[in-house]
Each structure stands twice: as structure tokens, then as C-alpha cells.
Scaffold this active site. Structure first.
Site, mmCIF file in Angstrom:
data_model
loop_
_atom_site.group_PDB
_atom_site.id
_atom_site.type_symbol
_atom_site.label_atom_id
_atom_site.label_comp_id
_atom_site.label_asym_id
_atom_site.label_seq_id
_atom_site.Cartn_x
_atom_site.Cartn_y
_atom_site.Cartn_z
ATOM 1 N N GLU A 1 0.865 -1.183 0.000
ATOM 2 C CA GLU A 1 0.000 0.000 0.000
ATOM 3 C C GLU A 1 0.901 1.233 0.000
ATOM 4 O O GLU A 1 1.774 1.349 0.851
ATOM 5 C CB GLU A 1 -0.884 0.009 1.243
ATOM 6 C CG GLU A 1 -1.839 -1.154 1.344
ATOM 7 C CD GLU A 1 -2.612 -1.122 2.650
ATOM 8 O OE1 GLU A 1 -3.420 -0.200 2.858
ATOM 9 O OE2 GLU A 1 -2.378 -2.021 3.482
ATOM 10 N N ARG B 1 5.750 -13.438 9.347
ATOM 11 C CA ARG B 1 6.380 -12.150 9.056
ATOM 12 C C ARG B 1 7.592 -11.918 9.948
ATOM 13 O O ARG B 1 7.797 -12.591 10.955
ATOM 14 C CB ARG B 1 5.372 -11.002 9.212
ATOM 15 C CG ARG B 1 4.850 -10.781 10.609
ATOM 16 C CD ARG B 1 3.743 -9.712 10.604
ATOM 17 N NE ARG B 1 3.146 -9.543 11.911
ATOM 18 C CZ ARG B 1 3.575 -8.708 12.832
ATOM 19 N NH1 ARG B 1 4.637 -7.950 12.594
ATOM 20 N NH2 ARG B 1 2.967 -8.605 14.002
ATOM 21 N N LYS C 1 3.524 2.697 11.182
ATOM 22 C CA LYS C 1 3.574 3.971 10.452
ATOM 23 C C LYS C 1 3.140 5.133 11.329
ATOM 24 O O LYS C 1 3.733 6.214 11.301
ATOM 25 C CB LYS C 1 2.679 3.892 9.207
ATOM 26 C CG LYS C 1 3.143 2.889 8.176
ATOM 27 C CD LYS C 1 2.084 2.658 7.104
ATOM 28 C CE LYS C 1 2.459 1.505 6.207
ATOM 29 N NZ LYS C 1 1.385 1.148 5.264
#
Length: 644
Positions: free
Chosen positions: A98, A325, A335
Site C-alpha cells: 500500500e 512475518r 507507520k
């Protein structure tokens, strides 16, 4: 004589015992005891062979250690099983970020897996920007993401955008509605949450939305009304009609379209409705003929809805498989939290070397090949990989040990004046750029009457456990033929700091080359304006930004866990003149996304080297003209038993 050269003591033959004395007969009328036969002397033991001095083991040649197979993660374990499950003639993968933030260290694993898997199997990998949320997307993120992929050494087969398919996605949404596979819902967020049972089912059993059974024609009319601007954001959604009885939350009538009143960076004002990730992702995978859709385990539950939707709209269904992950402890990767650090000026920006965004790691000087090597070392499984920063730095250090040239560097220099050398004395000293790899080449530096050493290499008062320079003590200067002996020193009365040391060059007067070898050699930089030596620099030493392994768990939150000493600056550091050649020959090393960079055009961060006994460094982009700014990449791993 060296201890290892001493002979073992030789065992001597045992000396024979003497014969027993003869006993005279007793004269007191007692019957004499029978006489014992004399013992025969024992034969002497054979002399033992003297032990030979232990043979000194020859040192292994200074050659780099064999690197870990860079393709091992695809040859074994999870990724081998994934390929065996579907061994396509043409492997097609995708990396679908994204564009609403900068990539971080965790994304490096996703990039390596998706691009590397395709490359290993002679396939292709798309870079697809999942640009379905115009409220959060900015052009700078698109550019930075593409740059980081290229930097890591991968080239996308094609760069595509989910928005390329907005028309096709809309058509499939109408097709799904007509099949009674989707409906328009007008419920509030709270109502939708209650329909799903509330938080962890606390609100009771799940139940259907009241709009779920409206006729397909009615939902189709309402969906077109959403597109035409009849409703405001959050007044209407298109939801997929899945299976509310399924135990998987990803089957509880997920949203497929929502209203956003924000122009799109590529399509402008054409659309007021935008597809969700759950609707877009699998369909775009299908459009691009993805063979293996590889994603992290947080999407494992989504595999059911992924396959459901492809089947529902009757298109090709790619195979989705999941891997664990990569997460780094001791820092933050969110973020939102990174943005707070930047906005509150706790760091210089998104590329501050104390962060773990990829642009920050690049500025810090970490080579792209070192990141790929780190990911490969970890391997791939379905387990979440939580790695400490020290483990990450160990991997980087091993990589740089084999690929970075060596230079002499002084963080806090003090002058040493060699009083018995002429003022104009200059001797060229040859130094290797690597003691282990001759292909790195050599360079020369000037040895002069005045040289600089690091302040930590001198003590005003000597001690037995200190092997560097002190009054009356000799020390070697790296590769200089003879040692120097400190005779006196000068101090600044105001600060109490030593400002200069006076010494003698201990070159034998008779011209012989014999001298007592000093216990220690230290780094140094000569003072020679004709050679533009020394090179002055500002050096930034980076320590962990946070004090704990879990900043989020700190009392008061992660901002209260910030380390006040996360950056140390040495404004008056010095480097030897070999830096000039290192700059000209950059990048170091010529690997991955930096291997095709032309000489003289490499970024500052590719000028990498080991500062002897200090750490690994690179030049920072704040360098300008004669101003040199260096970032420490990682420290050196010192031997625990090393003397001071």
C-alpha cells in the site's frame, strides 16, 4: 624461548638398588634364622623418548569465509513445499504494498520472498501498488517503494496499480450483486460490530444485517446510487453475502466497496466508491495470472474469503500460501508511531539512521546484500520471527567483515610530536585495504613528525594492564617500521585534557633493523598539508533509539522509552587519506542494487569502510564539499579477553 617451544622433561632410567648386606650368625645361643636370598636388582627402565616440541599450527590463510547459499531459503523448508504443491511451468508472483508509508525491515522479507521465489524458479514478479485508499496515498511513497526494491537488487516484471482495474472490479461487483452474492448495507459501524457478535462474541450470537435479503435488483440500484453520489461516506457499503455460520470472521459478510470523497492520484474525480483490500486483492491476483500468492500469516484466515470470491465471480483462482512475518524487537515499525517520532523531532526524518525503515537503513550504510543475507539466514516458516536488534547487527557485521575495506580513523584525536624527527620528515607507509583479501589493493599514507592518535590510546599514568602509549612506554604505529616512546605531554589547564604528547622515534642509530617489538600497535593519522592529511570529519555514533526490548510496554508508552543518548557526535574526528580512493572506487561492495552504479556516481552511503578498532562507517548525505560526515553502521565485535 616461547612457551610453546619448551622441551618436555626427559624421564631418566631408574637407578638399580644395592645388594642387601650379609647378616652375621648370632652368638647368643639362639638358633639363627634362615638367611634370605638376596634380591635381584630390577632391570633398569628403558629411557623414555624425549617429547618433541609441540608443532605450531599453521594459521589458516586470510581468505573470506564461504558465504551462506543465497538461495537456500528456496531450496528447503516452507518455500520448497509451496512450489512442490504447485510446480507451475511459469511462476508468477507479486509484491503488493500500500503506498501510504515507507517500507521497513519487515517488508524486506516479503520483497525477498516474492521476487526471489520467482527469480529462483525462472519466473516473474509484479510490483503492484494497492492504491485503493486515496485518503492515505502520496506520490513520495510510490517513488520510495520502487527505489527500495531496485536497491535490494530486484527488477519488477511490470509495475502495476490496483486502480488500473477499477472498471473491471466495478463490473465484477455488479456481476456479484446480480448473482445475489452481494448487497448494499446502510448499517452503522456499531450495528455491524453487533451483528458479528461484538468484541470476542460478548454481544451474543451473530445475526444477519437487515439489508441482507433485499432483492439483487434493489442492491444494484443502491450500488449505482453510491457511485453517483447519493450517499455520503459511511452511509452505505457494498457487502459480500458470505457465510455467517462459518467460524472464520473473514466469512462474515466483508465490505467490498465504501464511499470516499477524495480524488484519486491516478483516476482523479472519476470514482466516489473504492474497492476494499478484501475485494481487490484476490481479483487483481487473478487478472495478472499470479501462480503463487505469497503473504504473511496474518492473512491466513483470509485465504477462505480469497478463494470464495474468485469462485463466486467465476474467474481463475490463484494459490495463496502464508509465511511468518519478520518483526524486530527494541524498536517500533508502525507507520503511525514512526510519524509521531518524525513530527515531534525525536529523529531527523523518515531516513534517520536510528529507525528501521529501509530508507533509514540505506542512509545508515547497511548494504542491500547484507539485508538479503540476513533474511536468508533466518529461513522461512509459518512462525512469526521476532529478532533482536543485536542479532540483526551481528549479521550485518559478518557481511561487512568480508566486503568493507579498512582505514585508520580517530574519534577524538590528540597530537603526538616526534621530537627526534626533522620538521619536514615524510615517509610513505603502505597499508592494505584488507588484510584478508589482496584484491582490495594497497594505498600509502604519510608518516610525519606530527601524527595524531586517539585519546583513548594514551594515559597520563601507566598501569600493568594498559598496553598503549604512556610516559616512558613504547607503542607501535600500524605498519610504521619502528615504535615510538612517549617522553612527556602537555595539558590544557582549563579543561585538564591532554593536548599533545611528545615522543621519540626508536629507530636504531646504527642503521640496523633489529628492535624490540612492542606489545601493541595503534592506528594513527599523519599531519601533512601536502597530502591533505588528515581528513577531518564529523562522526555520528548511533545507539538504540529505545531503552527496552519492548518500547510499547514502557510506562507511559513508547515515547517515554526513548534513549536520550541514542546519538553521539564527534565533531573533530580524523581519517587517513585512503578515504579518497575509497570514495573513487565506491560502491563497497558492488552487489545487488548497487552493482551497476557507475564509479563516481554512487550515493554517499556506498562509501563504506571499517574504521580500525572502532566500527564500520559510511559517508552521510550531509557531506558537502570538504565537509565529511560519517555514520557508524555497526560497532566492531571485540574479543572478550582483549586487553585494554
Amino acid at each position: 624461548m616461547d612457551e610453546n617451544d619448551r622441551l618436555e622433561p626427559v624421564a631418566l632410567p631408574e637407578r638399580p638398588k644395592k645388594d642387601a648386606d650379609v647378616t652375621e650368625p648370632r652368638t647368643n645361643g639362639e638358633k639363627p634364622k634362615p638367611e634370605k636370598a638376596p634380591k635381584k636388582p630390577k632391570a633398569p627402565k628403558a629411557a623414555k623418548e624425549p617429547k618433541q616440541p609441540p608443532v605450531k599450527k599453521e594459521k589458516a590463510p586470510n581468505v573470506p569465509a564461504a558465504p551462506i547459499d543465497p538461495e537456500s531459503m528456496f531450496k528447503e523448508g516452507l518455500l520448497k513445499s509451496v512450489y512442490n504443491e504447485k510446480s507451475s511451468e511459469k511462476v508468477v508472483t507479486r509484491f503488493p504494498p500500500e503506498p501510504n508509508g515507507y517500507l521497513h525491515i519487515g517488508h524486506s522479507k516479503a520483497i525477498t520472498i516474492n521476487f526471489g521465489f520467482a527469480r529462483y524458479h525462472n519466473g516473474v514478479c509484479y510490483l503492484r501498488f494497492d492504491d485503493t485508499n486515496p485518503e492515505a496515498e502520496e506520490e513520495k511513497y510510490f517513488t520510495a517503494i520502487e527505489d527500495m526494491i531496485q536497491w535490494l537488487g530486484f527488477t519488477p516484471y511490470k509495475v502495476t496499480y490496483s486502480s488500473d482495474n477499477f472498471d473491471k472490479l466495478y463490473e465484477l461487483a455488479e456481476f456479484l450483486i446480480k448473482k445475489d452474492g452481494a448487497y448494499v448495507c446502510h448499517c452503522t459501524d456499531t450495528e455491524i460490530k453487533l451483528q458479528k457478535g461484538g468484541e470476542k462474541g460478548a454481544a451474543g450470537p451473530r445475526y444477519a444485517c437487515p439489508h441482507r435479503d433485499r432483492p439483487p435488483e434493489e442492491s444494484l440500484t443502491e450500488f449505482r446510487a453510491m457511485k453517483d453520489g447519493k450517499y455520503k461516506p459511511r452511509e452505505a457499503f457494498l457487502r459480500m453475502k458470505q457465510d455467517l455460520t462459518d467460524g472464520n470472521p473473514q466469512m462474515w459478510d466483508l465490505a467490498a466497496y465504501r464511499i470516499l470523497e477524495k480524488p484519486h492520484h491516478r483516476t482523479g474525480d472519476k470514482w466516489r466508491i473504492y474497492p476494499t483490500y478484501d475485494f481487490t486483492h484476490c481479483l487483481c491476483d487473478s487478472f495478472e495470472d499470479i501462480s503463487h500468492s505469497l503473504c504473511t500469516t496474518e492473512f491466513q484466515l483470509s485465504r477462505v474469503s480469497y478463494e470464495w470470491l474468485c469462485d463466486a465471480v467465476e474467474i481463475y483462482k490463484p494459490m495463496q500460501r502464508e509465511y511468518g512475518r519478520l518483526n524486530l524487537t527494541g524498536t517500533v515499525l508502525s507507520k503511525r508511531k514512526l510519524l509521531k517520532l518524525v513530527e515531534d523531532r525525536h529523529v531527523r526524518g523518515w531516513d534517520d539512521p536510528r529507525l528501521y525503515t529501509l530508507i533509514a537503513l540505506r542512509r545508515r550504510g547497511i548494504p542491500p546484500g547484507a539485508i538479503l543475507s540476513f533474511v536468508n539466514e533466518l529461513g522461512v516458516s509459518t512462525a512469526l520471527t521476532n529478532i533482536q536488534i543485536v542479532r540483526f547487527e551481528q549479521s550485518i557485521r559478518r557481511y561487512l567483515e568480508q566486503t568493507a575495506p579498512r582505514l585508520m580513523l580517530l574519534l577524538d584525536p590528540i597530537a603526538v610530536i616526534v621530537d627526534n624527527l626533522p620538521d619536514d620528515y615524510v615517509e610513505d607507509i603502505e597499508l592494505p585495504f584488507s588484510p584478508k583479501d589482496p584484491s582490495f589493493g594497497n594505498h600509502t599514507v604519510p608518516f610525519t613528525k606530527t601524527v595524531y592518535i586517539d585519546r583513548t590510546d594514551f594515559r597520563e599514568v601507566d598501569s600493568k594492564d594498559f598496553f598503549r602509549l604512556a610516559p616512558g612506554k613504547s607503542v607501535g604505529l600500524l605498519k610504521v617500521p619502528f615504535p615510538i616512546k612517549a617522553t612527556s605531554f602537555e595539558k590544557d589547564e582549563a579543561t585538564g585534557l591532554v593536548t599533545a604528547v611528545h615522543a621519540q622515534y626508536e629507530k636504531p642509530e646504527d642503521g640496523s633493523i633489529a628492535f624490540k617489538k612492542p606489545k601493541t600497535y595503534i592506528q594513527w593519522v599523519g599531519s601533512s598539508p601536502a597530502h591533505s592529511s588528515p581528513i577531518k570529519a564529523e562522526i555520528r555514533i548511533f545507539n538504540p533509539l529505545f531503552r527496552s526490548e519492548n518500547p510499547d510496554a514502557a510506562e507511559g508508552g513508547y515515547l517515554n522509552d526513548i534513549n536520550p543518548n541514542s546519538e553521539e557526535i564527534y565533531p573533530n574526528a580524523m581519517i587517513e587519506t585512503g578515504l579518497k580512493e575509497i570514495k573513487q572506487r565506491a560502491p563497497w561492495p558492488e552487489e545487488e542494487g548497487e552493482k551497476d552504479v557507475k564509479k563516481g556516481e554512487a550515493g554517499w552511503e556506498t562509501v563504506r569502510f571499517q574504521g580500525l578498532r572502532v566500527g564500520y562507517f559510511c559517508m552521510d548525505r550531509d557531506s558537502e564539499g570538504e565537509k565529511v560526515v560519517l555514520n557508524r553502521i555497526v560497532s566492531l565485535k571485540e574479543d572478550s579477553g582483549k586487553g585494554s
